[in-house]
Design an enzyme around this catalytic site. Structure first.
Site, PDB file in Angstrom:
ATOM      1  CD  GLU A 158    -125.763  21.135   9.409  1.00 25.83           C
ATOM      2  OE1 GLU A 158    -126.568  20.233   9.132  1.00 25.83           O
ATOM      3  OE2 GLU A 158    -125.552  21.509  10.569  1.00 25.83           O
ATOM      4  CD  GLU A 347    -127.412  25.584  12.139  1.00 28.01           C
ATOM      5  OE1 GLU A 347    -127.777  24.485  12.604  1.00 28.01           O
ATOM      6  OE2 GLU A 347    -127.730  25.978  11.004  1.00 28.01           O
TER       7      GLU A 347
END
Ligand code: BGC
Length: 437
Positions: A158, A347
């Site tokens: 991320e 995720e």
């Protein structure tokens, strides 16, 4: 009832963790300080994974996940970020990888999950151009050490997450603020994701290489022009900023005048070829959608989130809206890029306030419902022909949840941070059953 076999026998199921959130031993065995050690000093022993990794990998096995995603701590291998190598750190990840292989668990290794060596932050961290050489040194070291055992690599976790929270809003390490810090960090992280891919491709034969992006469907609060434009700005920032340069499309400057201004003043933003790399898979990480409205008082972005709670929508204990339909929509949005060949959900998960019953059970029915509804949306996408090859639940066990400390529990396994006792929650058993069918 939904079951793993509905996704086909080649679909990969995993569970994810990150070094700084679980390892502990932050200042032991030669590890250098990371920005998180300096910023919050709170991770302490975390889950003590450094000492209990064998039992924890056995838990992955027991729950029935064939894949384990974990990250390598950069300052554990290179305490100062570059230069001297910490042999104990090198040995540790060999042992973790060997243990996965011994237990027939497929390791997916993340190279950067937010624990930058503090020594590099002293030189500007992600805002400094020098970070790219340092990162490439770290990636090269990992490839040469572990490349003969590890096939599956994830370059960054991320980039929008760590650049925005850490360099613009100052909520995460290293606690820097401001647009200039942010855009510099963005550019160096965008270079790092592509450079990292190239290094693994060159150094590791038969590698399967990916990188991950956070993503959230951005929903305008009303259909007014100002809300629609506000939503577009947030979408540009949160969902497009890193994937588009990677795909060779350059930064999405056309849709946001501020980005265009920054790009003009930073000529390197125009050099798109170094920002591109053809990844084998793109990892998407989704937790919630965002509903936004125009707000003239918010500097730069002029948009504001209208919280799920205020709209009386279902939300987790984090305040994040639960909306599997948005999960479906945002994956579709990414799948529409012609350059994305293959998606994995790297995720997805939820924090709810768990209650331990007197007989030590955790009946986390809300978390089960969260997983069930999101997996149902995922199956729908898969059945529509979207190329999704895997799903990783966040996360194996309750851990150090960054700015939230130990309060926010996302685990399938409960952890008592004083005794390190692990208790499998009902959601863990739910996954075990789901995976077995
Ligand atoms: C991060 C994880 C984090 C999770 C829940 C993700 O953005 O990659 O490290 O624990 O969100 O907040």
């Amino acid at each position: 009832m939904i079951k793993a076999s509905d996704f086909g026998k080649n679909f990969l199921w995993g569970v994810a963790v990150a070094a700084a959130q679980i390892e502990g031993a932050a200042d032991l065995y030669g590890k250098g300080p990371s920005i998180w050690d300096t910023f919050s000093k709170k991770a302490g022993n975390a889950c003590n994974f450094y000492h209990s990794f064998k039992e924890d990998i056995a838990l992955v096995k027991l729950l029935g996940f064939p894949l384990f995603r974990f990250s390598i701590s950069w300052p554990r291998l290179l305490p100062k970020g570059t230069g001297t190598v910490n042999e104990e750190g090198i040995r540790f990840y060999h042992e973790v990888i060997d243990e996965c292989l011994r237990q027939d668990i497929l390791p997916y290794v993340t190279l950067y999950h937010w624990d930058l060596p503090d020594a590099l932050e002293q030189e500007g961290g992600w805002t400094s151009f020098g970070i790219n050489n340092a990162f490439n040194e770290f990636v090269t070291l990992c490839a040469s050490e572990y490349g003969d055992k590890v096939t599956n690599w994830i370059i960054l976790n991320e980039p929008f997450g760590f650049t925005s929270l850490g360099y613009m809003l100052g909520i995460h390490a290293p606690g820097k603020t401001g647009v200039t810090n942010f855009f510099s960090a963005v550019h160096h992280a965008a270079i790092a994701q592509a450079d990292g891919g190239r290094i693994i491709r060159a150094e590791v034969g038969r590698a399967n290489i990916g990188t991950t992006f956070s993503c959230s469907e951005v929903i305008p609060y009303t259909q007014s022009d100002s809300d629609l434009l506000a939503a577009k700005r947030i979408d540009t920032l949160m969902n497009r900023l890193f994937v588009e340069p990677l795909m060779g499309m350059g930064y999405p400057t056309a849709d946001w005048e501020l980005l265009e201004k920054f790009a003009i003043s930073h000529s390197t933003w125009r050099h798109t070829s170094r920002l591109t790399f053809d990844f084998d898979f793109i990892g998407l990480q989704n937790y919630f959608p965002l509903t936004v409205k125009y707000n003239a008082f918010v500097p730069v972005i002029q948009a504001w989130e209208v919280k799920a709670k205020n709209r009386k929508k279902p939300h987790t204990a984090m305040g994040w809206e639960v909306n599997p339909n948005s999960f479906y929509n945002i994956i579709k949005q990414f799948a529409a890029y012609p350059g994305i060949k293959n998606l994995m959900i790297t995720e997805n998960g939820a924090y709810y306030k768990d209650i331990i019953s007197t007989d030590k059970h955790i009946h986390d029915t809300e978390r089960i419902a969260y997983f069930e509804s999101h997996l149902t949306a995922l199956l729908k996408l898969k059945n529509e022909g979207i190329n999704i090859s895997g799903y990783m639940a966040w996360t194996l066990m309750d851990n150090f949840e960054w700015a939230e400390g130990f309060q926010a529990r996302f685990g399938l396994v409960h952890n008592n941070f004083k005794t390190q006792e692990r208790i499998i929650k009902d959601s863990g058993y739910w996954f075990k059953d789901f995976l077995a069918r």
